[in-house]
Design a protein around this motif. Structure first.
Motif, PDB file in Angstrom:
ATOM      1  N   PHE A 238       0.605  -1.120   0.180  1.00 18.87           N
ATOM      2  CA  PHE A 238      -0.108  -0.039  -0.019  1.00 18.87           C
ATOM      3  C   PHE A 238       0.776   1.337   0.073  1.00 18.87           C
ATOM      4  O   PHE A 238       2.157   1.119   0.223  1.00 18.87           O
ATOM      5  CB  PHE A 238      -0.909  -0.282   1.296  1.00 18.87           C
ATOM      6  CG  PHE A 238      -0.189  -0.215   2.569  1.00 18.87           C
ATOM      7  CD1 PHE A 238       0.347   0.945   3.181  1.00 18.87           C
ATOM      8  CD2 PHE A 238      -0.307  -1.360   3.230  1.00 18.87           C
ATOM      9  CE1 PHE A 238       0.918   0.876   4.467  1.00 18.87           C
ATOM     10  CE2 PHE A 238       0.346  -1.522   4.477  1.00 18.87           C
ATOM     11  CZ  PHE A 238       0.992  -0.296   5.038  1.00 18.87           C
TER      12      PHE A 238
ATOM     13  N   ASN B 288       0.343  -3.770   8.637  1.00 14.48           N
ATOM     14  CA  ASN B 288      -0.820  -4.215   7.694  1.00 14.48           C
ATOM     15  C   ASN B 288      -2.115  -3.804   8.613  1.00 14.48           C
ATOM     16  O   ASN B 288      -3.179  -3.474   7.889  1.00 14.48           O
ATOM     17  CB  ASN B 288      -0.610  -5.419   6.950  1.00 14.48           C
ATOM     18  CG  ASN B 288       0.016  -5.479   5.843  1.00 14.48           C
ATOM     19  OD1 ASN B 288      -0.497  -4.589   4.816  1.00 14.48           O
ATOM     20  ND2 ASN B 288       0.994  -6.318   5.325  1.00 14.48           N
ATOM     21  N   GLN B 289      -2.125  -4.259   9.740  1.00 14.65           N
ATOM     22  CA  GLN B 289      -3.241  -4.196  10.559  1.00 14.65           C
ATOM     23  C   GLN B 289      -3.611  -2.864  11.154  1.00 14.65           C
ATOM     24  O   GLN B 289      -4.736  -2.480  10.884  1.00 14.65           O
ATOM     25  CB  GLN B 289      -2.764  -5.098  11.831  1.00 14.65           C
ATOM     26  CG  GLN B 289      -4.118  -5.154  12.645  1.00 14.65           C
ATOM     27  CD  GLN B 289      -3.909  -6.016  13.922  1.00 14.65           C
ATOM     28  OE1 GLN B 289      -2.864  -6.512  14.259  1.00 14.65           O
ATOM     29  NE2 GLN B 289      -4.489  -5.779  14.992  1.00 14.65           N
TER      30      GLN B 289
ATOM     31  N   TYR C 151      -2.872  -0.247   8.873  1.00 16.04           N
ATOM     32  CA  TYR C 151      -3.268   0.407   7.764  1.00 16.04           C
ATOM     33  C   TYR C 151      -4.817   0.005   7.517  1.00 16.04           C
ATOM     34  O   TYR C 151      -5.325   0.872   7.083  1.00 16.04           O
ATOM     35  CB  TYR C 151      -2.320  -0.207   6.876  1.00 16.04           C
ATOM     36  CG  TYR C 151      -2.888   0.469   5.024  1.00 16.04           C
ATOM     37  CD1 TYR C 151      -2.763   1.619   4.766  1.00 16.04           C
ATOM     38  CD2 TYR C 151      -3.267  -0.462   4.325  1.00 16.04           C
ATOM     39  CE1 TYR C 151      -3.122   2.330   3.806  1.00 16.04           C
ATOM     40  CE2 TYR C 151      -3.958  -0.098   3.231  1.00 16.04           C
ATOM     41  CZ  TYR C 151      -3.552   1.437   2.780  1.00 16.04           C
ATOM     42  OH  TYR C 151      -4.274   1.618   1.540  1.00 16.04           O
ATOM     43  N   LYS C 152      -5.089  -1.432   7.722  1.00 17.96           N
ATOM     44  CA  LYS C 152      -6.581  -1.688   7.580  1.00 17.96           C
ATOM     45  C   LYS C 152      -7.519  -1.236   8.537  1.00 17.96           C
ATOM     46  O   LYS C 152      -8.690  -1.616   8.377  1.00 17.96           O
ATOM     47  CB  LYS C 152      -6.347  -3.321   7.224  1.00 17.96           C
ATOM     48  CG  LYS C 152      -5.494  -3.580   6.004  1.00 17.96           C
ATOM     49  CD  LYS C 152      -5.640  -5.075   5.659  1.00 17.96           C
ATOM     50  CE  LYS C 152      -4.864  -5.631   4.555  1.00 17.96           C
ATOM     51  NZ  LYS C 152      -4.626  -6.887   4.533  1.00 17.96           N
TER      52      LYS C 152
ATOM     53  N   THR D  12     -10.048   0.263  11.301  1.00 14.67           N
ATOM     54  CA  THR D  12     -10.996   1.432  11.148  1.00 14.67           C
ATOM     55  C   THR D  12     -10.592   2.651  11.649  1.00 14.67           C
ATOM     56  O   THR D  12      -9.838   2.627  12.791  1.00 14.67           O
ATOM     57  CB  THR D  12     -12.482   1.007  11.579  1.00 14.67           C
ATOM     58  OG1 THR D  12     -12.314   0.691  13.059  1.00 14.67           O
ATOM     59  CG2 THR D  12     -12.766  -0.566  11.085  1.00 14.67           C
TER      60      THR D  12
END
Length: 350
Positions: A196, A310-311, A313-314, A316
């Motif tokens: 990303f 990654n966690q 970034y994703k 909420t």
């Protein structure tokens, strides 16, 4: 029998170096300013120097402590390790006026220099202040009157409000030695595997060769924007915190070495102070302030860093802001009120 609660009215603070040292800023200058403003505790703050004004201030403080010591005072010797006249005079002072003398150490200087002076102060100061549990363990062989005083962070109420449009990963510190090695070994490979769009901010790179190294390392990763601010004024604390608050996640990597294990976890605390969640190796002192899954995550491998980045970034916005809020709330464990309470413990012999 209940111990008498002895108040602190004054502190004689003799630092080992000037304000270019983070230890002197974070453990002496900023706390003493806070103590004066909010605790009504006055002080003499002394740094070694051959300049006439600094010599005058030293003599003023030294003679006061020696002949006209103020009531309810502490004499703090911070990290003094040399064998020159400054340390010689301070050795004399603590032998004559030993009551409520404190040797403060927050780095494993005994691994880097001849420890003779450090050992002298550890043995002959009445009490000890240790910036980490590892240092506390080491110093306890010389003196059992010791308190763990974690290095505090200045609360300027500069707090993160929301995530950036481009996910921003940040690091601050001196980019060299084991700090640099741990980033290159654990974090940089993880970043190269992320797909990303992100920004990497590295604050504290001093050498052009290191700037070029970082840029070249990620030159094939078109999704990674590199930002390396130069000419940082480390004495401008507000500017430092305004930069940190731009991070979405802060990196705090330590290696499993005696020198690194003795660190006071300053990076993790800096990030949390501004409401920035932390990814950190699970080592002291970082693991005394980071709660896994609450204000950040422990990461011991490159894979861990990749998965947690990654966690985040994703995540909420609601979940991210909860981590941010928890990070900010953590400051009660390392703010100036906590630091003052630690010195009250020292004063009261607890």
């Amino acid at each position: 029998m209940k111990l008498e609660n002895k108040k602190i009215d004054f502190i004689y603070w003799f630092a080992y170096y000037n304000l270019d040292s983070p230890s002197v800023r974070y453990r002496a200058k900023y706390p003493l300013d806070f103590f004066k403003k909010y605790k009504s505790v006055e002080s003499y703050f002394i740094v070694p120097s051959y300049r006439p004004r600094e010599i005058y201030l030293f003599l003023k403080a030294y003679l006061s402590a020696l002949f006209f010591r103020k009531r309810n005072s502490l004499i703090v010797i911070q990290r003094v390790q040399s064998h020159f006249i400054y340390s010689t005079l301070l050795k004399l002072l603590i032998r004559i006026k030993n009551q409520d003398t404190v040797y403060d150490l927050d780095d494993a200087d005994y691994l880097a220099v001849n420890p003779k002076t450090i050992h002298f102060f550890a043995k002959h100061c009445e009490k000890l202040s240790a910036g980490s549990k590892q240092i506390e363990k080491y110093l306890s062989q010389f003196n059992n009157q010791i308190v763990h005083t974690t290095s505090p962070i200045v609360d300027l109420e500069i707090v993160k409000k929301n995530r950036n449009a481009i996910f921003t990963i940040g690091w601050i510190g001196g980019f060299g030695g084991e700090h640099k090695d741990s980033l290159i070994e654990l974090v940089f490979p993880a970043l190269k595997e992320l797909t990303f769009q992100l920004k990497l901010m590295v604050i504290g790179v001093l050498k052009i060769d290191d700037v070029e190294f970082i840029e070249n390392y990620f030159q094939d990763n078109l999704n990674i924007e590199i930002e390396i601010p130069l000419e940082i004024d480390w004495n401008d604390e507000a500017d430092i915190q305004k930069r940190i608050v731009l991070f979405d996640v802060g990196l705090a990597t330590l290696t499993n070495s005696e020198m690194q294990l003795s660190k006071s976890g300053i990076k993790a605390k800096q990030y949390m102070n501004n409401g920035v969640p932390v990814l950190s190796t699970n080592l002291p002192e970082n693991n005394t302030v980071l709660v896994d899954g609450v204000n950040g995550f422990f990461c011991d491998t490159t894979r861990d860093f990749k998965e947690r980045l990654n966690q985040f970034y994703k995540m909420t916005d609601t979940d991210y802001l909860q981590f941010s809020e928890n990070a900010r709330k953590s400051i009660v464990n390392f703010d100036h009120n906590k630091y003052f309470a630690d010195f009250e413990k020292i004063k009261n012999g607890i």
